[in-house]
Design a protein around this motif. Sequence first.
Motif, PDB file in Angstrom:
ATOM      1  N   GLN A 259      37.955  89.133  -2.070  1.00  0.00           N
ATOM      2  CA  GLN A 259      37.262  89.692  -2.354  1.00  0.00           C
ATOM      3  C   GLN A 259      37.135  90.876  -0.800  1.00  0.00           C
ATOM      4  O   GLN A 259      37.827  90.929  -0.692  1.00  0.00           O
ATOM      5  CB  GLN A 259      36.077  88.559  -0.941  1.00  0.00           C
ATOM      6  CG  GLN A 259      36.496  86.935  -1.984  1.00  0.00           C
ATOM      7  CD  GLN A 259      35.989  87.488  -3.441  1.00  0.00           C
ATOM      8  OE1 GLN A 259      34.582  87.802  -3.569  1.00  0.00           O
ATOM      9  NE2 GLN A 259      36.446  86.547  -4.101  1.00  0.00           N
ATOM     10  N   PRO A 260      35.983  91.936  -1.724  1.00  0.00           N
ATOM     11  CA  PRO A 260      36.205  93.570  -0.959  1.00  0.00           C
ATOM     12  C   PRO A 260      35.842  93.311   0.365  1.00  0.00           C
ATOM     13  O   PRO A 260      35.871  93.584   1.111  1.00  0.00           O
ATOM     14  CB  PRO A 260      34.962  93.580  -1.600  1.00  0.00           C
ATOM     15  CG  PRO A 260      34.240  92.577  -2.462  1.00  0.00           C
ATOM     16  CD  PRO A 260      35.102  91.510  -3.217  1.00  0.00           C
ATOM     17  N   GLU A 261      34.592  92.048   0.443  1.00  0.00           N
ATOM     18  CA  GLU A 261      34.679  91.703   2.152  1.00  0.00           C
ATOM     19  C   GLU A 261      36.115  92.026   3.409  1.00  0.00           C
ATOM     20  O   GLU A 261      35.949  92.022   4.098  1.00  0.00           O
ATOM     21  CB  GLU A 261      33.347  90.516   1.939  1.00  0.00           C
ATOM     22  CG  GLU A 261      32.236  90.334   1.762  1.00  0.00           C
ATOM     23  CD  GLU A 261      31.616  90.770   0.542  1.00  0.00           C
ATOM     24  OE1 GLU A 261      30.621  91.056  -0.432  1.00  0.00           O
ATOM     25  OE2 GLU A 261      33.215  90.181   0.000  1.00  0.00           O
ATOM     26  N   TRP A 262      36.561  90.523   2.420  1.00  0.00           N
ATOM     27  CA  TRP A 262      37.846  90.535   3.819  1.00  0.00           C
ATOM     28  C   TRP A 262      38.544  91.371   3.594  1.00  0.00           C
ATOM     29  O   TRP A 262      39.190  92.024   4.746  1.00  0.00           O
ATOM     30  CB  TRP A 262      38.532  89.195   2.358  1.00  0.00           C
ATOM     31  CG  TRP A 262      39.857  88.214   3.190  1.00  0.00           C
ATOM     32  CD1 TRP A 262      40.984  89.291   3.086  1.00  0.00           C
ATOM     33  CD2 TRP A 262      40.232  88.071   4.847  1.00  0.00           C
ATOM     34  NE1 TRP A 262      41.947  89.160   3.792  1.00  0.00           N
ATOM     35  CE2 TRP A 262      41.388  87.739   4.848  1.00  0.00           C
ATOM     36  CE3 TRP A 262      39.108  86.633   4.958  1.00  0.00           C
ATOM     37  CZ2 TRP A 262      41.674  86.863   5.855  1.00  0.00           C
ATOM     38  CZ3 TRP A 262      39.509  85.675   5.718  1.00  0.00           C
ATOM     39  CH2 TRP A 262      41.209  86.404   6.362  1.00  0.00           C
ATOM     40  N   LYS A 263      38.776  92.771   2.114  1.00  0.00           N
ATOM     41  CA  LYS A 263      39.752  93.767   2.714  1.00  0.00           C
ATOM     42  C   LYS A 263      39.334  94.091   3.659  1.00  0.00           C
ATOM     43  O   LYS A 263      39.538  95.278   4.113  1.00  0.00           O
ATOM     44  CB  LYS A 263      39.872  94.151   0.782  1.00  0.00           C
ATOM     45  CG  LYS A 263      40.489  93.430   0.031  1.00  0.00           C
ATOM     46  CD  LYS A 263      40.999  93.429  -1.324  1.00  0.00           C
ATOM     47  CE  LYS A 263      41.327  93.159  -2.477  1.00  0.00           C
ATOM     48  NZ  LYS A 263      41.219  93.345  -3.226  1.00  0.00           N
ATOM     49  N   ARG A 264      37.460  94.168   3.192  1.00  0.00           N
ATOM     50  CA  ARG A 264      36.696  95.684   4.082  1.00  0.00           C
ATOM     51  C   ARG A 264      36.991  95.574   5.735  1.00  0.00           C
ATOM     52  O   ARG A 264      37.084  96.037   6.780  1.00  0.00           O
ATOM     53  CB  ARG A 264      35.723  95.242   4.093  1.00  0.00           C
ATOM     54  CG  ARG A 264      34.631  96.347   4.593  1.00  0.00           C
ATOM     55  CD  ARG A 264      32.849  96.776   4.095  1.00  0.00           C
ATOM     56  NE  ARG A 264      32.657  94.939   4.877  1.00  0.00           N
ATOM     57  CZ  ARG A 264      31.767  94.516   3.594  1.00  0.00           C
ATOM     58  NH1 ARG A 264      30.894  95.103   3.025  1.00  0.00           N
ATOM     59  NH2 ARG A 264      31.095  93.177   3.996  1.00  0.00           N
ATOM     60  N   SER A 265      37.052  94.034   6.255  1.00  0.00           N
ATOM     61  CA  SER A 265      37.716  94.035   7.874  1.00  0.00           C
ATOM     62  C   SER A 265      38.530  92.994   8.036  1.00  0.00           C
ATOM     63  O   SER A 265      38.838  92.954   9.380  1.00  0.00           O
ATOM     64  CB  SER A 265      36.701  93.161   8.375  1.00  0.00           C
ATOM     65  OG  SER A 265      36.516  91.618   7.517  1.00  0.00           O
ATOM     66  N   GLY A 266      39.760  92.723   6.730  1.00  0.00           N
ATOM     67  CA  GLY A 266      41.152  92.053   7.461  1.00  0.00           C
ATOM     68  C   GLY A 266      40.478  90.842   7.472  1.00  0.00           C
ATOM     69  O   GLY A 266      41.567  89.882   7.938  1.00  0.00           O
ATOM     70  N   GLY A 267      39.588  90.339   7.327  1.00  0.00           N
ATOM     71  CA  GLY A 267      39.003  88.999   7.403  1.00  0.00           C
ATOM     72  C   GLY A 267      38.361  88.464   9.066  1.00  0.00           C
ATOM     73  O   GLY A 267      37.875  87.010   9.260  1.00  0.00           O
ATOM     74  N   ARG A 268      37.521  89.584   9.827  1.00  0.00           N
ATOM     75  CA  ARG A 268      37.929  89.227  11.101  1.00  0.00           C
ATOM     76  C   ARG A 268      36.420  88.867  11.070  1.00  0.00           C
ATOM     77  O   ARG A 268      35.978  87.734  12.064  1.00  0.00           O
ATOM     78  CB  ARG A 268      38.213  90.691  12.159  1.00  0.00           C
ATOM     79  CG  ARG A 268      39.665  90.987  11.777  1.00  0.00           C
ATOM     80  CD  ARG A 268      39.626  92.671  12.511  1.00  0.00           C
ATOM     81  NE  ARG A 268      41.160  92.943  12.549  1.00  0.00           N
ATOM     82  CZ  ARG A 268      41.537  93.940  11.615  1.00  0.00           C
ATOM     83  NH1 ARG A 268      40.830  94.065  10.965  1.00  0.00           N
ATOM     84  NH2 ARG A 268      42.866  94.382  12.232  1.00  0.00           N
TER      85      ARG A 268
END
Length: 559
Positions: free
Chosen positions: A280-289
């Motif tokens: 997901q782009p949301e995970w990639k954007r924050s590294g899942g943090r």
Amino acid sequence: MGEYRHGGSSIGFAARKLLFCVFPFVSAVLMLSWFFVLRSSTARPSFLDRAFLPTVTTLSVVKSDIPIQQQLSTPSSISTRTRAILVDDTEPTKPEKINNIVAATTANLDAGPKPVNDDKPIAAAAVTRPETRATSVNVDVNCNGERSLVNTKPQQQQPQLKVFMYDMPPEFHFELLGWKPEPGRVWPDIKTHIPGYPGGLNLQHSIEYWLTLDLLASEVPQIPRAGSAIRVRNSSEADIIFVPFFSSLSYNRYSKLNPHQKKSRNNELQDKVVKYLTSQPEWKRSGGRDHLVMAHHPNSMLSARMKLWPAMFVLSDFGRYPPNVANVDKDVIAPYKHIIKSYVNDSSEYDTRPTLLYFQGAIYRKDGGLARQELFYLLKDEKDVHFQFGSVKKDGIHKASRGMHSSKFCLNIAGDTPSSNRLFDAIASHCVPVIISDEIELPYEDVLDYSEFCVFVKTSDAVKDKFLINFIRSIKKEEWTRMWTRLKEVEHFFQFQYPSVEGDAVQMIWQAVGRKVPGVRMKINRARRYSRFAVTDTHRGGRGGGGSRHHIHTPKNFW
């Protein structure tokens, strides 16, 4: 040469004379400076413009034993806190100046969940309640866990937590409950039907169910609910990204291998969750943090937790997690849902609860639970102590309810993990918990002082001969009554219900997540410091393709 010497001596003499004159002046200035500094530290500061301070009405705390008119006219009632606090729900009456909105809000806080049949699946039934979000009354918890009502304007209420929830396939959530979705549908229509949750011990780790329902209800105006969190559709506007995987239910129902299987369905779902999230782009954007992953059962997410460790976990404790995967700074501890029935209309007293100390459950445990065995042999012959083996079978839940309701103190001893549902059963029973678990982490402890209604004993002391029983006997009626009263005041913080109401467990968990958000944002921003250099060699005139960014590896000690 003589003139040169004579000139040099004249200059030296003048310089010494200048220094002699300057030194007393500088000393006098320093002494005067220190005088004014000392004076300013002991006197009331006079450099504040009072016009910029909040008004008395905005920050005045409503106290049950002082008329509002007196509070508003008394300087001591002016609070400089920026957070609202909750009012004790044991006060018999409210001053006449409190309007009907405050009374309705207090009624919502005092209302407990409806009794649940513990042996059958439950379904969250929609309950019509007065809407409280539009009122000018804010309800929250202060650092001492006290409850009060504060007059605040709508624009001064705490901002809602904005949550983006993935529309994950139903196999990850309600389909695990037997719900059969129509083609193309992801979520059940909660206005007409809510899938039931299995009863018994399954309920204690059902946090994922209640939080997901609450987010779905936030999009239905017809459903009255408290609003600490709302679902947003644009992930860039969200404070947190919610992962609706019912991991505890998956473990409880699908962790065993069938004869024809090489991998359990629970492990297959975990693999799918990892693959889904990391794409997901949301995970990639924050590294899942900034992702919120529910893993309340200690054995849930066993394989996925090591791959999703940057995310914020909702857990029952850290007993089976290495500290670099889960810790109190990064993650949220949530309460178990109590299994025994709440003690509604509890009018008991110290003298009407015949059992001094109560424990019923598994006695022989491993790891940190070895203390249970030692305590069993130390306490089993005490005349007013109930310490027996018990389980949910053969009407075990109802027997435990009766036992806790008739006991003054209830033991909560570490088992295979530091926490257990027994603590929250004791709170629901108004039986003062005696916690013997050195590594336990407690929900909302940053805003709730458990020492006001719990007794803590170190394991090394508890296993000493006669120490625990003598210590419990030394707690007099007055002190027990004070803790018992406090238990009744805080019990709603641990109640799960749907629709959610102000101050219940669902809202308290959302607020706990919200308190983690600033730290999450800081870590995400820190990780972006050098992101401009993580580009392909094409941007530097070298080899590379497409102008995409290189993958930035997250250090293992990031948190």
